[in-house]
Design a protein around this motif. Structure first.
Motif, PDB file in Angstrom:
ATOM      1  N   GLN A 169      27.247  18.121  52.792  1.00  0.00           N
ATOM      2  CA  GLN A 169      26.068  17.326  53.126  1.00  0.00           C
ATOM      3  C   GLN A 169      26.411  15.840  53.273  1.00  0.00           C
ATOM      4  N   GLU A 170      27.716  15.533  53.224  1.00  0.00           N
ATOM      5  CA  GLU A 170      28.228  14.166  53.328  1.00  0.00           C
ATOM      6  C   GLU A 170      27.712  13.261  52.212  1.00  0.00           C
ATOM      7  N   LYS A 171      27.458  13.861  51.050  1.00  0.00           N
ATOM      8  CA  LYS A 171      27.056  13.114  49.857  1.00  0.00           C
ATOM      9  C   LYS A 171      28.292  12.967  48.978  1.00  0.00           C
ATOM     10  N   ASN A 172      29.197  12.121  49.425  1.00  0.00           N
ATOM     11  CA  ASN A 172      30.506  12.011  48.796  1.00  0.00           C
ATOM     12  C   ASN A 172      30.440  11.478  47.369  1.00  0.00           C
ATOM     13  N   GLU A 173      29.570  10.525  47.099  1.00  0.00           N
ATOM     14  CA  GLU A 173      29.439  10.000  45.726  1.00  0.00           C
ATOM     15  C   GLU A 173      28.989  11.111  44.777  1.00  0.00           C
ATOM     16  N   ASP A 174      28.007  11.916  45.218  1.00  0.00           N
ATOM     17  CA  ASP A 174      27.534  13.035  44.396  1.00  0.00           C
ATOM     18  C   ASP A 174      28.625  14.082  44.222  1.00  0.00           C
ATOM     19  N   ALA A 218      36.855  13.275  48.987  1.00  0.00           N
ATOM     20  CA  ALA A 218      35.604  12.510  48.919  1.00  0.00           C
ATOM     21  C   ALA A 218      35.906  11.009  48.826  1.00  0.00           C
ATOM     22  N   MET A 263      27.968  19.256  48.109  1.00  0.00           N
ATOM     23  CA  MET A 263      27.646  17.843  48.327  1.00  0.00           C
ATOM     24  C   MET A 263      28.503  17.259  49.454  1.00  0.00           C
TER      25      MET A 263
END
Length: 129
Positions: free
Chosen positions: A17-22, A47, A14
């Motif tokens: 993919q720069e999906k830090n919250e996930d 993150a 994650m």
């Protein structure tokens, strides 16, 4: 998934993919399964840092350091987060200073208008010519 390492790897995916919250959610699952998982704590901090949640990031690095005081990356990351937090305070102070300057300029304009009114009042009352 019921093992900490799988959740940790998902968190890393994650983050890539720069999906830090996930990523934070996945790292939380890894930490829930293994509260001493220093890499999960450290990466959760990264993150948080990316989201400019500096105080939360620092708390993650502190937990990593509590578990392993020799975790060099956690110390380095904590330093970066502290600098980020410090810079955020400087930015806020700068914003306040800018706001203060605008208010002062508005006040000066009001005083200038007031002075014009005083002058006009003096003229109309015969005090000034």
């Amino acid at each position: 998934m019921d093992d900490a390492n799988s959740w940790y790897k998902q968190g890393n995916d994650m983050m890539m993919q720069e999906k830090n919250e996930d990523a934070i959610v996945a790292y939380d699952k890894a930490i829930e399964l293994d509260p001493t998982y220093t890499s999960a704590w450290n990466n959760k901090g990264i993150a948080m840092f990316r989201l400019k949640r500096y105080e939360d990031a620092i708390a993650c690095y502190d937990k990593t350091i509590e578990i392993n005081p020799n975790h060099a990356n956690a110390w380095y990351n904590k330093a970066k987060a502290l600098r980020g937090l410090g810079q955020s305070y400087l930015d806020k102070a700068n914003e306040d200073r800018v706001t203060a300057a605008k208010i002062i300029n508005q006040s000066l304009a009001i005083f200038e208008s007031a002075e014009k009114c005083y002058v006009q009042g003096d003229i109309l009352s015969g005090e000034k010519k």
